[in-house]
Structures are given as C-alpha cells and as structure tokens.
Design a protein around this motif. Structure first.
Motif, PDB file in Angstrom:
ATOM      1  N   UNK A 172      52.847  98.526 145.691  1.00  0.00           N
ATOM      2  CA  UNK A 172      52.881 100.184 145.106  1.00  0.00           C
ATOM      3  C   UNK A 172      52.009  99.562 143.747  1.00  0.00           C
ATOM      4  N   UNK A 173      51.238  99.943 142.605  1.00  0.00           N
ATOM      5  CA  UNK A 173      50.814  99.658 141.557  1.00  0.00           C
ATOM      6  C   UNK A 173      51.242 100.968 140.276  1.00  0.00           C
ATOM      7  N   UNK A 174      52.320  99.926 139.405  1.00  0.00           N
ATOM      8  CA  UNK A 174      53.324 100.776 138.443  1.00  0.00           C
ATOM      9  C   UNK A 174      52.382 100.873 137.521  1.00  0.00           C
ATOM     10  N   UNK A 175      52.370 101.999 136.975  1.00  0.00           N
ATOM     11  CA  UNK A 175      51.353 102.995 136.450  1.00  0.00           C
ATOM     12  C   UNK A 175      51.977 103.748 134.661  1.00  0.00           C
ATOM     13  N   UNK A 176      52.184 102.847 133.431  1.00  0.00           N
ATOM     14  CA  UNK A 176      52.127 103.990 132.697  1.00  0.00           C
ATOM     15  C   UNK A 176      51.700 104.292 131.854  1.00  0.00           C
ATOM     16  N   UNK A 177      52.287 105.590 131.655  1.00  0.00           N
ATOM     17  CA  UNK A 177      51.492 107.091 131.055  1.00  0.00           C
ATOM     18  C   UNK A 177      50.211 107.450 132.008  1.00  0.00           C
ATOM     19  N   UNK A 178      50.202 107.056 133.410  1.00  0.00           N
ATOM     20  CA  UNK A 178      49.293 107.101 134.379  1.00  0.00           C
ATOM     21  C   UNK A 178      48.293 106.821 133.854  1.00  0.00           C
ATOM     22  N   UNK A 179      48.336 105.640 133.208  1.00  0.00           N
ATOM     23  CA  UNK A 179      47.302 104.716 132.892  1.00  0.00           C
ATOM     24  C   UNK A 179      46.783 103.605 133.407  1.00  0.00           C
ATOM     25  N   UNK A 180      44.405 104.007 134.272  1.00  0.00           N
ATOM     26  CA  UNK A 180      44.513 103.584 135.041  1.00  0.00           C
ATOM     27  C   UNK A 180      42.691 103.425 134.899  1.00  0.00           C
ATOM     28  N   UNK A 181      42.303 102.832 135.525  1.00  0.00           N
ATOM     29  CA  UNK A 181      40.817 102.480 135.624  1.00  0.00           C
ATOM     30  C   UNK A 181      40.163 102.729 136.987  1.00  0.00           C
TER      31      UNK A 181
END
Length: 275
Positions: free
Chosen positions: A111-120
């Motif tokens: 699982x990738x952990x996202x902060x504030x739904x921040x992704x590229x």
C-alpha cells in the motif's frame, strides 16, 4: 513556423487520454533514496489498483517474484543478488513510511501512503515501454529519471501549457535519487529515443552558452511546443537549439540528394547530346 520546432503545436492527438496510475509524492521526501528505491516505487505504482480518494492505495496480493517480474528484469545467474537488492529497497521504503507491506500467506499487499491525496500520474504505456530496456542498470536509471521528472508535471483539464512541462536542472532531477547529472542526461536521451519524453534544448541567457533542457511526456509534446513558442515570444527563452545529431544526418541526406540530382542531370544532358 520557426525551424527550431520539433513537434507540431496543434496536432490532433494533443489532448488524447493516456491511461495512468498513481504514485505517492512521499517518495520525493526520501532524501536517502537511490535508483533501486525509485525503480521499485515506480513498479509498485504500475501494479496499484484503481482508486478513489483514500489515505492509501494498494496492489493486489502478489508474490515478491511477481513484483520483480513486472519490471521484466533479466536475472540470469544473478537472481539471488537482484532479489536481495530489491528486498532491501522494499524495506527501505517501509522504513521511510512511504509504503506498507501486509503479508498474506506467501503473497504480499503493498500500500502506498498518501498525504492529503497527493500523488503524481504514472502513464501505463510509458511504464510498459521502459520495461523493454535491455540492460538492467539502464532500466533502473531510466525508471528513476522518469519518476523524478514527472513530479513537476501537472496535466489536467484546461491546464496551461506550463503544467505539462518540467524545466528542472539535471542536477536537481538526479539529486532526488542521488545520481550524477551525466547519468540523468543519458537516461533522458534514452527515454526521448523511446518516445517516453519529448525535449527542447534552449538558451535562457543571451550572454551564456549554457543550455537548459525542457521536458514533457511524449504524448504531451504539443503542449511542450506551445510552451516553448510562448516563452520564445516573450523573450524568456533567448534561443532554441537544434538537435545536432539529427541536423547532421539531414545535412548528409541533403548532400546525397544533391549529388544524385547532379548525376541524373548530367545523364539527362548526355542522352540529349547523343540524340
């Protein structure tokens, strides 16, 4: 259109949809990252299931061997060494609080952990192209360079052309995963040859010969051209450099065509004289 233009600014597929998955931006906060960490992170992203807005996104349950197979790595007699290298990277990403790994029998869910739904965005067709790079080390570096570059690309509906380009220095691109400017340059050249990236080499300062590279995804090359034309019109870009290798090939081709034309012309004249 000026002769420095490499890609049309209005080709019909400029805004075509490119299937993508996601990668957490937390990877860019990892100061001790290396090319194996970045290549593995990109591969994990390629296996991430479709998602909504959550604090984390996950792969399906897979074996570690399937994770490495997704990179299409040639293991040969070095299989145990390669597996150990990426097992170390997997643990490093866990320790850096970038991913979580849950064991399910002989399989794992990552699982990738996202902060504030921040992704590229990671283009799936772009990732697939990189898996066909023959040499393992070139593949790791290309994947790492790709992941570093796309951090600064923010494509979206009705976005300005500048949202589709990256004009970081090569040093800064390589600094994220601790490699040299020269290594980054080689990887970008390879990715351009594979139609993963599109690039323009420009001069910003008229009093300097130092050039700068501006990049975009290959699928967004029309946006890249639009940006370069705009910056050139505003004099923010002083000049755009040609691809010297391409130019030299074209020059040689032009010379050969001229030679053939001269030969044909002489032959035609001789035929007329004989008559």
């Amino acid at each position: 259109m000026e002769n420095y233009i490499k890609y049309e600014a209005d080709f019909k597929d400029a805004d075509k949809f490119t299937p993508f998955t996601v990668c957490t931006k937390k990877i860019y906060q990892y100061e001790n990252a290396n090319e194996y960490d970045y290549a593995l992170m990109l591969t994990i992203s390629s296996l991430t299931k479709p998602f909504s807005k959550f604090e984390k996104v996950s792969t399906k349950a897979i074996t570690f061997e399937a994770l490495i197979d997704a990179m299409n790595i040639k293991t040969g007699t070095h299989k145990s060494e390669i597996f150990k290298r990426f097992q170390t990277s997997l643990q490093r990403l866990v320790d850096a609080n970038i991913i979580e790994v849950e064991k399910k029998g002989n399989r794992i869910v990552i699982s990738q952990l996202l902060e504030n739904d921040e992704f590229i965005q990671v283009g799936m067709n772009e990732y697939d192209k990189m898996t066909f790079i023959e040499k393992n080390n070139e593949k790791y570096r290309a994947m790492s360079t790709y992941l570093s570059v796309v951090e600064r690309i923010y494509p979206s509906a009705n976005a300005k052309a500048m949202n589709y380009v990256n004009f970081e220095s090569l040093e800064n691109i390589g600094r994220k995963y601790n490699v040299s400017r020269q290594s980054v340059s080689k990887s970008i050249k390879l990715l351009e040859e594979m139609n993963v990236f599109a690039t323009y080499k420009v001069i910003l300062n008229p009093n300097s010969k130092e050039s700068k590279l501006i990049l975009s995804r290959y699928d967004h090359r029309a946006k890249l051209t639009e940006f370069v034309i705009s910056q050139r019109s505003n004099n923010d870009i002083k000049s755009v450099l040609s691809d010297s290798k391409k130019d030299s090939v074209e020059q040689e081709l032009h010379k050969e065509l001229q030679r053939i034309a001269e030969v044909l012309s002489i032959a035609d004249c001789k035929i007329k004289l004989d008559k």
